[in-house]
Design an enzyme around this catalytic site. Structure first.
Site, PDB file in Angstrom:
ATOM      1  N   CYS A  36       0.694  51.599  25.482  1.00  0.00           N
ATOM      2  CA  CYS A  36       1.303  52.930  25.310  1.00  0.00           C
ATOM      3  C   CYS A  36       2.712  52.760  24.752  1.00  0.00           C
ATOM      4  CB  CYS A  36       1.331  53.605  26.683  1.00  0.00           C
ATOM      5  SG  CYS A  36       2.259  55.152  26.769  1.00  0.00           S
ATOM      6  N   HIS A  37       3.208  53.812  24.112  1.00  0.00           N
ATOM      7  CA  HIS A  37       4.568  53.702  23.564  1.00  0.00           C
ATOM      8  C   HIS A  37       5.596  53.433  24.663  1.00  0.00           C
ATOM      9  CE1 HIS A  37       7.031  54.516  19.871  1.00  0.00           C
ATOM     10  NE2 HIS A  37       7.929  54.265  20.796  1.00  0.00           N
ATOM     11  N   THR A  38       5.310  53.861  25.874  1.00  0.00           N
ATOM     12  CA  THR A  38       6.272  53.641  26.964  1.00  0.00           C
ATOM     13  C   THR A  38       6.451  52.144  27.251  1.00  0.00           C
ATOM     14  OG1 THR A  38       5.607  55.770  27.868  1.00  0.00           O
ATOM     15  CG2 THR A  38       6.895  54.353  29.307  1.00  0.00           C
ATOM     16  N   HIS A  63       0.406  49.798  31.734  1.00  0.00           N
ATOM     17  CA  HIS A  63       0.174  50.810  32.779  1.00  0.00           C
ATOM     18  C   HIS A  63      -1.006  51.713  32.430  1.00  0.00           C
ATOM     19  CE1 HIS A  63       2.662  52.727  29.724  1.00  0.00           C
ATOM     20  NE2 HIS A  63       2.132  53.877  30.116  1.00  0.00           N
ATOM     21  N   GLU A  64      -1.846  51.289  31.473  1.00  0.00           N
ATOM     22  CA  GLU A  64      -2.960  52.137  31.022  1.00  0.00           C
ATOM     23  C   GLU A  64      -4.245  51.303  31.111  1.00  0.00           C
ATOM     24  OE1 GLU A  64      -2.570  55.211  27.493  1.00  0.00           O
ATOM     25  OE2 GLU A  64      -3.383  53.357  26.689  1.00  0.00           O
ATOM     26  N   CYS A  94      -0.306  59.914  47.646  1.00  0.00           N
ATOM     27  CA  CYS A  94      -0.432  59.490  49.054  1.00  0.00           C
ATOM     28  C   CYS A  94      -1.066  60.585  49.903  1.00  0.00           C
ATOM     29  CB  CYS A  94       0.932  59.088  49.619  1.00  0.00           C
ATOM     30  SG  CYS A  94       2.023  60.475  50.003  1.00  0.00           S
ATOM     31  N   CYS A 129       3.195  62.956  51.493  1.00  0.00           N
ATOM     32  CA  CYS A 129       4.638  63.141  51.285  1.00  0.00           C
ATOM     33  C   CYS A 129       4.926  64.608  50.960  1.00  0.00           C
ATOM     34  CB  CYS A 129       5.163  62.207  50.198  1.00  0.00           C
ATOM     35  SG  CYS A 129       4.738  62.708  48.504  1.00  0.00           S
ATOM     36  N   CYS A 135       3.403  65.584  47.604  1.00  0.00           N
ATOM     37  CA  CYS A 135       1.942  65.752  47.625  1.00  0.00           C
ATOM     38  C   CYS A 135       1.548  67.022  48.369  1.00  0.00           C
ATOM     39  CB  CYS A 135       1.281  64.548  48.289  1.00  0.00           C
ATOM     40  SG  CYS A 135       1.180  63.084  47.235  1.00  0.00           S
ATOM     41  N   CYS A 151       4.020  62.337  43.352  1.00  0.00           N
ATOM     42  CA  CYS A 151       4.111  61.702  44.677  1.00  0.00           C
ATOM     43  C   CYS A 151       5.312  60.747  44.689  1.00  0.00           C
ATOM     44  CB  CYS A 151       2.826  60.907  44.950  1.00  0.00           C
ATOM     45  SG  CYS A 151       2.882  59.899  46.447  1.00  0.00           S
ATOM     46  N   ARG A 164       8.073  55.662  45.131  1.00  0.00           N
ATOM     47  CA  ARG A 164       8.785  55.758  43.846  1.00  0.00           C
ATOM     48  C   ARG A 164      10.001  54.825  43.781  1.00  0.00           C
ATOM     49  NH1 ARG A 164      10.566  55.184  39.850  1.00  0.00           N
ATOM     50  NH2 ARG A 164      10.874  56.523  38.032  1.00  0.00           N
ATOM     51  N   CYS A 209      -3.278  56.691  31.200  1.00  0.00           N
ATOM     52  CA  CYS A 209      -2.021  57.299  30.756  1.00  0.00           C
ATOM     53  C   CYS A 209      -2.258  58.297  29.628  1.00  0.00           C
ATOM     54  CB  CYS A 209      -0.972  56.257  30.350  1.00  0.00           C
ATOM     55  SG  CYS A 209       0.589  57.070  29.919  1.00  0.00           S
ATOM     56  N   ARG A 268      -4.284  53.773  19.479  1.00  0.00           N
ATOM     57  CA  ARG A 268      -4.218  52.918  20.648  1.00  0.00           C
ATOM     58  C   ARG A 268      -4.840  51.560  20.327  1.00  0.00           C
ATOM     59  NH1 ARG A 268      -0.574  55.408  23.005  1.00  0.00           N
ATOM     60  NH2 ARG A 268      -0.717  56.063  25.189  1.00  0.00           N
TER      61      ARG A 268
HETATM   62  P1  NAD Z   1       3.133  56.834  19.470  1.00  0.00           P
HETATM   63  O1  NAD Z   1       4.173  55.903  18.986  1.00  0.00           O
HETATM   64  O2  NAD Z   1       1.711  56.390  19.412  1.00  0.00           O
HETATM   65  O3  NAD Z   1       3.223  58.225  18.700  1.00  0.00           O
HETATM   66  C1  NAD Z   1       4.436  58.847  18.380  1.00  0.00           C
HETATM   67  C2  NAD Z   1       4.203  59.660  17.111  1.00  0.00           C
HETATM   68  O4  NAD Z   1       5.401  60.388  16.827  1.00  0.00           O
HETATM   69  C3  NAD Z   1       3.908  58.798  15.874  1.00  0.00           C
HETATM   70  O5  NAD Z   1       2.741  59.257  15.234  1.00  0.00           O
HETATM   71  C4  NAD Z   1       5.143  58.987  15.005  1.00  0.00           C
HETATM   72  O6  NAD Z   1       4.864  58.921  13.599  1.00  0.00           O
HETATM   73  C5  NAD Z   1       5.597  60.369  15.426  1.00  0.00           C
HETATM   74  N1  NAD Z   1       7.004  60.657  15.128  1.00  0.00           N
HETATM   75  C6  NAD Z   1       8.070  59.828  15.280  1.00  0.00           C
HETATM   76  N2  NAD Z   1       9.196  60.466  14.932  1.00  0.00           N
HETATM   77  C7  NAD Z   1       8.840  61.705  14.557  1.00  0.00           C
HETATM   78  C8  NAD Z   1       9.565  62.840  14.085  1.00  0.00           C
HETATM   79  N3  NAD Z   1      10.888  62.825  13.955  1.00  0.00           N
HETATM   80  N4  NAD Z   1       8.890  63.967  13.791  1.00  0.00           N
HETATM   81  C9  NAD Z   1       7.527  64.016  13.901  1.00  0.00           C
HETATM   82  N5  NAD Z   1       6.783  62.961  14.349  1.00  0.00           N
HETATM   83  C10 NAD Z   1       7.441  61.828  14.668  1.00  0.00           C
HETATM   84  O7  NAD Z   1       3.524  57.199  20.975  1.00  0.00           O
HETATM   85  P2  NAD Z   1       2.621  57.730  22.195  1.00  0.00           P
HETATM   86  O8  NAD Z   1       2.034  56.579  22.925  1.00  0.00           O
HETATM   87  O9  NAD Z   1       1.762  58.828  21.719  1.00  0.00           O
HETATM   88  O10 NAD Z   1       3.790  58.298  23.146  1.00  0.00           O
HETATM   89  C11 NAD Z   1       4.553  59.397  22.722  1.00  0.00           C
HETATM   90  C12 NAD Z   1       5.711  59.640  23.678  1.00  0.00           C
HETATM   91  O11 NAD Z   1       5.205  60.082  24.931  1.00  0.00           O
HETATM   92  C13 NAD Z   1       6.549  58.415  23.973  1.00  0.00           C
HETATM   93  O12 NAD Z   1       7.898  58.815  24.141  1.00  0.00           O
HETATM   94  C14 NAD Z   1       6.005  57.946  25.322  1.00  0.00           C
HETATM   95  O13 NAD Z   1       6.949  57.171  26.017  1.00  0.00           O
HETATM   96  C15 NAD Z   1       5.773  59.283  25.975  1.00  0.00           C
HETATM   97  N6  NAD Z   1       4.812  59.323  27.077  1.00  0.00           N
HETATM   98  C16 NAD Z   1       5.110  60.179  28.100  1.00  0.00           C
HETATM   99  C17 NAD Z   1       4.231  60.332  29.155  1.00  0.00           C
HETATM  100  C18 NAD Z   1       4.521  61.297  30.250  1.00  0.00           C
HETATM  101  O14 NAD Z   1       3.830  61.258  31.273  1.00  0.00           O
HETATM  102  N7  NAD Z   1       5.464  62.197  30.093  1.00  0.00           N
HETATM  103  C19 NAD Z   1       3.040  59.573  29.172  1.00  0.00           C
HETATM  104  C20 NAD Z   1       2.780  58.718  28.106  1.00  0.00           C
HETATM  105  C21 NAD Z   1       3.676  58.598  27.065  1.00  0.00           C
HETATM  106  N1  AHE Z   2      11.976  55.091  33.617  1.00  0.00           N
HETATM  107  C1  AHE Z   2      12.403  56.098  32.688  1.00  0.00           C
HETATM  108  C2  AHE Z   2      11.485  57.270  32.572  1.00  0.00           C
HETATM  109  C3  AHE Z   2      10.087  56.880  32.152  1.00  0.00           C
HETATM  110  C4  AHE Z   2       9.197  58.079  32.324  1.00  0.00           C
HETATM  111  O1  AHE Z   2       9.601  59.222  32.125  1.00  0.00           O
HETATM  112  N2  AHE Z   2       7.950  57.820  32.671  1.00  0.00           N
HETATM  113  C5  AHE Z   2       6.948  58.876  32.738  1.00  0.00           C
HETATM  114  C6  AHE Z   2       5.647  58.262  32.425  1.00  0.00           C
HETATM  115  S1  AHE Z   2       5.594  57.599  30.805  1.00  0.00           S
HETATM  116  C7  AHE Z   2       4.055  56.921  30.783  1.00  0.00           C
HETATM  117  O2  AHE Z   2       3.815  56.424  29.557  1.00  0.00           O
HETATM  118  C8  AHE Z   2       6.820  59.437  34.154  1.00  0.00           C
HETATM  119  O3  AHE Z   2       5.763  59.756  34.649  1.00  0.00           O
HETATM  120  N3  AHE Z   2       7.886  59.606  34.805  1.00  0.00           N
HETATM  121  C9  AHE Z   2       7.916  60.071  36.152  1.00  0.00           C
HETATM  122  C10 AHE Z   2       8.504  59.016  37.039  1.00  0.00           C
HETATM  123  O4  AHE Z   2       8.603  59.226  38.237  1.00  0.00           O
HETATM  124  O5  AHE Z   2       8.861  57.945  36.514  1.00  0.00           O
HETATM  125  C11 AHE Z   2      13.815  56.565  32.977  1.00  0.00           C
HETATM  126  O6  AHE Z   2      14.347  57.341  32.163  1.00  0.00           O
HETATM  127  O7  AHE Z   2      14.383  56.118  33.987  1.00  0.00           O
HETATM  128 ZN    ZN Z   3       1.980  55.582  29.027  1.00  0.00          ZN
HETATM  129 ZN    ZN Z   4       2.719  61.557  48.084  1.00  0.00          ZN
END
Ligand code: NAD
Ligand code: AHE
Ligand code: ZN
Ligand code: ZN
Length: 374
Positions: free
Chosen positions: A45-47, A67-68, A97, A100, A103, A111, A115, A174, A369
């Site tokens: 994943c991008h993360t 993490h995926e 859990c 908490c 939850c 949860c 954390r 994820c 992916r």
């Molecule tokens: P990825 O790198 O596969 O996809 C990102 C996409 O954004 C790419 O296609 C890229 O071309 C595009 N992009 C980049 N800059 C851009 C711009 N300025 N305008 C338009 N498009 C643009 O990433 P991913 O795995 O899909 O993850 C995306 C984001 O989501 C990351 O920041 C990741 O950390 C986050 N994420 C968050 C959670 C969550 O639970 N909130 C879960 C998973 C991933």
């Molecule tokens: N550790 C980072 C934040 C990272 C983050 O926001 N993680 C998401 C999942 S990304 C999965 O690809 C998330 O679920 N966050 C909730 C949590 O509790 O971490 C920071 O900025 O400190």
């Molecule tokens: Zn992820």
């Molecule tokens: Zn919990």
């Protein structure tokens, strides 16, 4: 039979910005309330790249990223009752859990039971289960799926139908759950709504699946990499836009295209400027923008407060608002019944020793992916 320390091939992130290094590490037996699993597959994943880049304020090294994943229970610690050896499981970076404050609130999937230690790269007892030459290696997001064997707390495992191919449903650990869930659970997009999705990686494309399932009338897919458009259209995008092809700001363009703005927008990149555009392309009075992308250390979002005063709503979504233990197994069942596809997302597969290629492909914009097969 009492479990013993085992050797495991693992991709270790020794320090920020360096390629992962293949190592044989020691994986300790699961302690009370813990489970050791054999990983079968893991998406990248991008993360993972975000943390490796040094942008993650919680990044801690050396660690084992990933993490995926999807895996099979190898051994269980004392007191574990909800899973047994041989069960198929998906590791959860957001545990459940069930007891908490979070939850029990009925308001969030976040949860908080473990954390604090999880954020420090440790198991709930404050120690690691990974060692190399007697020195500890940190866990990552409570999962560390870039290792043949890993240890998780029982509350961080979703037990899933063994008929589900782990080489596919690992993506539900994820990316796919996050994107679909942000649309269906966090925004609760309704039939006929208009939607804009910024960023068409694994998350944004999954958000398109969610929007299609919800019956959105218009799904505007936005990316600067046009190679993502074909799959976006296949999944249900009605319009595909590269902001670079237009002179006007993207928020203005989307607003004009949709008679005043979209009902819902989703930021799936992690770019705070795009987050602003995503909010500001929402319709006055009711438009909601959901932040999914993770932004680097020190980054902040801004907009004129008037945008909120006039009814636009800014929200965030983690793991699609999904409670992993109780809800993820049902999502796996829906997948098995054909409600959505995962194979379109798996553009590359590779063995663990080639994992650095997965990061290269992601940075080059060539993959959706990559899935590591163990
Ligand atoms: P990825 O790198 O596969 O996809 C990102 C996409 O954004 C790419 O296609 C890229 O071309 C595009 N992009 C980049 N800059 C851009 C711009 N300025 N305008 C338009 N498009 C643009 O990433 P991913 O795995 O899909 O993850 C995306 C984001 O989501 C990351 O920041 C990741 O950390 C986050 N994420 C968050 C959670 C969550 O639970 N909130 C879960 C998973 C991933
Ligand atoms: N550790 C980072 C934040 C990272 C983050 O926001 N993680 C998401 C999942 S990304 C999965 O690809 C998330 O679920 N966050 C909730 C949590 O509790 O971490 C920071 O900025 O400190
Ligand atoms: Zn992820
Ligand atoms: Zn919990």
């Amino acid at each position: 039979m009492t479990a013993k320390t085992i050797k495991s091939n693992a991709a270790v992130a020794w320090e920020v910005g360096k390629p992962l290094s293949m190592e044989v590490v020691d994986v300790m037996p699961p302690q009370a309330g813990e489970v050791r699993i054999k990983i079968i597959a893991s998406g990248v994943c991008h993360t993972d790249a975000f943390t490796l880049s040094g942008e993650d304020p919680e990044g801690i090294f050396p660690c084992i990223l990933g993490h995926e994943g999807g895996g099979i229970v190898e051994s269980v610690g004392e007191g574990v009752t909800s899973v047994s050896v041989g069960d198929h499981v998906i590791p959860l970076y957001t545990p459940e859990c069930g007891e908490c404050k979070f939850c029990l609130s009925g308001k969030t999937n976040l949860c908080q039971k473990i954390r604090e230690t999880q954020g420090k790269g440790l198991m709930p007892d404050g120690t690691s289960r990974f060692y190399k030459d007697g020195e500890p290696i940190f866990h990552y997001m409570g999962c560390s799926t870039f290792s043949e064997y890993t240890v998780l707390p029982e509350i961080s495992l979703a037990k899933v139908n063994p008929e589900a191919p782990l080489k596919e449903v690992c993506l539900l650990g994820c990316g796919v759950t996050t994107g679909m869930g942000a649309v269906l659970n966090t925004a609760k997009v309704e039939v006929g709504a208009t939607v804009a999705i910024f960023g068409l990686g694994g998350i944004g494309l999954s958000a398109i699946i969610g929007a299609t399932m919800a019956g959105a009338s218009r799904i505007i897919a936005i990316d600067i990499n046009e190679s993502k458009f074909e799959l976006a259209r296949k999944l249900g995008a009605t319009d595909c836009i590269n902001p670079k092809n237009f002179d006007q700001p993207i928020a203005q363009l989307v607003t004009e295209m949709t008679d005043g703005g979209v009902d819902y927008s989703f930021e799936c990149i992690g770019n705070v400027d795009v987050m602003r555009s995503a909010l500001e392309c929402c319709h006055k009075g009711w438009g909601e923008s959901i932040v999914i992308g993770v932004a680097g250390a020190g980054k902040e979002i801004s907009t004129r407060p008037f945008q909120l005063v006039t009814g636009r709503v800014w929200k965030g979504s983690a793991f699609g608002g999904v409670k992993g233990r109780s809800e993820l197994p049902k999502i796996v069942e829906r997948y098995l019944k054909g409600a959505f596809q995962l194979d379109d997302f798996i553009t590359h597969t590779m063995p663990l020793e080639d994992i650095n290629q997965a990061f290269d492909l992601m940075h080059q914009g060539k993959s959706i992916r990559s899935v590591i097969h163990f």
